[in-house]
Design a protein around this motif. Structure first.
Motif, mmCIF file in Angstrom:
data_model
loop_
_atom_site.group_PDB
_atom_site.id
_atom_site.type_symbol
_atom_site.label_atom_id
_atom_site.label_comp_id
_atom_site.label_asym_id
_atom_site.label_seq_id
_atom_site.Cartn_x
_atom_site.Cartn_y
_atom_site.Cartn_z
ATOM 1 N N UNK A 45 12.968 41.828 -138.672
ATOM 2 C CA UNK A 45 13.529 42.808 -139.093
ATOM 3 C C UNK A 45 13.772 43.023 -140.585
ATOM 4 N N UNK A 46 13.521 42.038 -141.244
ATOM 5 C CA UNK A 46 13.610 41.900 -142.885
ATOM 6 C C UNK A 46 12.473 42.530 -143.404
ATOM 7 N N UNK A 47 11.391 42.556 -142.821
ATOM 8 C CA UNK A 47 10.001 43.047 -143.118
ATOM 9 C C UNK A 47 9.109 41.936 -143.289
ATOM 10 N N UNK A 48 8.152 42.083 -143.920
ATOM 11 C CA UNK A 48 7.012 41.095 -144.702
ATOM 12 C C UNK A 48 7.161 40.474 -146.079
ATOM 13 N N UNK B 16 -4.558 42.142 -144.725
ATOM 14 C CA UNK B 16 -4.315 43.635 -144.024
ATOM 15 C C UNK B 16 -4.816 43.414 -142.560
ATOM 16 N N UNK B 17 -5.933 42.787 -142.329
ATOM 17 C CA UNK B 17 -5.987 42.819 -140.876
ATOM 18 C C UNK B 17 -5.254 41.769 -139.909
ATOM 19 N N UNK B 18 -4.723 40.872 -140.639
ATOM 20 C CA UNK B 18 -3.823 40.111 -139.877
ATOM 21 C C UNK B 18 -2.571 40.407 -139.569
ATOM 22 N N UNK B 19 -1.982 41.170 -140.543
ATOM 23 C CA UNK B 19 -0.572 41.484 -140.622
ATOM 24 C C UNK B 19 -0.263 43.021 -140.713
ATOM 25 N N UNK B 20 -1.402 43.717 -140.923
ATOM 26 C CA UNK B 20 -1.130 45.219 -140.852
ATOM 27 C C UNK B 20 -0.668 45.678 -142.454
ATOM 28 N N UNK B 21 -0.722 44.839 -143.333
ATOM 29 C CA UNK B 21 -0.252 45.487 -144.894
ATOM 30 C C UNK B 21 -1.255 46.126 -145.630
ATOM 31 N N UNK C 100 9.353 46.630 -146.540
ATOM 32 C CA UNK C 100 9.800 46.939 -145.303
ATOM 33 C C UNK C 100 8.663 47.116 -144.301
ATOM 34 N N UNK C 101 9.049 46.740 -143.080
ATOM 35 C CA UNK C 101 8.370 46.734 -141.856
ATOM 36 C C UNK C 101 7.779 47.934 -141.383
ATOM 37 N N UNK C 102 8.635 49.160 -141.772
ATOM 38 C CA UNK C 102 8.151 50.395 -141.403
ATOM 39 C C UNK C 102 7.009 50.957 -142.231
#
Length: 265
Positions: A60-63, A112-117, A88-90
């Motif tokens: 919930x804290x994010x990445x 980007x592909x492993x975490x979606x960042x 933030x996660x969202x």
């Protein structure tokens, strides 16, 4: 060198703080100062070598995105530094470092592909390792390891943890799910109209210790081993030249083995 880095960032108006870490010094910076902090560290402090960039899922804290920089000086001496930020996660978005460090290009693609960042300004932000058509981000903690459901777990150490457990033999304990296997109530087909489960619930449950320490429980002191009694020194054998403390038998004294003489009538 870490103090120089913190002073240089503070002098540039960046709200940087030093954090405890196991090995290299870690400095946390705001997400909006991500690129500016690396520029100061490269040009003003001397961290010209870029090692890697990755992230960690903090639920919930994010990445937490982290980069590893290095500075070579004094011959073979190397100074290491970790630069971290929390997003933030969202809305997991950061500006790219590929214009400052060319080596950040494919590290950001992997993250980007492993975490979606997403990394804004990246020249070629496309998947790097995963096959075409792969859905999801495998290093996110809510990612379901579906193959663990379909295949027996080869790492079972306790009875009942895998389909490989023998049918007969030792009694099985409470059946447990291997790591990464989702609870059927939180994954898979559900009846129409049922609410969607919280994707972070299994990861948060796994992060909670299964057996919390009881309140007021104290560790019992280790029993002290009793010291063995002191051994008495061995008795010394009498020397052949030393006089004996016992008096020799008298010539008139009868021998204890000789028969006693009967008195005459």
């Amino acid at each position: 060198m870490s103090s120089d880095a913190l002073e240089a960032l503070t002098a540039a108006g960046i709200a940087a703080t030093q954090s405890d870490s196991f090995s290299p010094t870690a400095i946390d910076v705001p997400a909006e100062s991500w690129v500016a902090a690396h520029e100061v560290l490269r040009d003003a402090v001397g961290y010209t070598f870029f090692d890697f960039l990755s992230a960690a899922d903090e639920l919930t804290d994010g990445f937490r995105v982290v980069s590893h920089l290095a500075d070579f000086w004094g011959g073979a001496h190397v100074e290491h530094l970790l630069v971290r930020t929390l997003i933030p996660r969202d809305k997991p978005v950061l500006p790219t470092l590929s214009e400052l460090y060319a080596g950040a290009n494919w590290h950001e693609r992997e993250t980007f592909e492993m975490f979606g960042i997403s990394f804004e300004g990246h020249p070629n932000l496309i998947p790097l390792l995963l096959p075409d058509g792969f859905e999801g981000n495998p290093l996110r903690k809510e990612f379901i390891l579906a193959s663990r459901v379909a295949k027996p777990w080869p790492g079972a150490k306790e009875p009942g943890e895998s389909d490989h457990a023998p049918a007969h033999g030792a009694p099985s304990r409470r059946r447990t799910l291997p790591p990464g296997v989702p609870d059927p109530e939180t994954w898979g087909p559900r009846p129409a109209g049922s609410p969607d489960p919280d994707p972070l619930a299994p990861a948060q449950a796994a992060a909670t210790p299964a057996r919390p320490r009881r309140a007021g429980a104290e560790r019992r002191p280790r029993k002290q081993a009793e010291a063995p009694p002191p051994e008495s020194p061995p008795a010394e054998a009498p020397s052949a030249d030393a006089p004996s403390s016992e008096a020799p038998p008298s010539a008139d004294a009868p021998s204890p083995d000789a028969p006693s003489a009967e008195p005459e009538a």
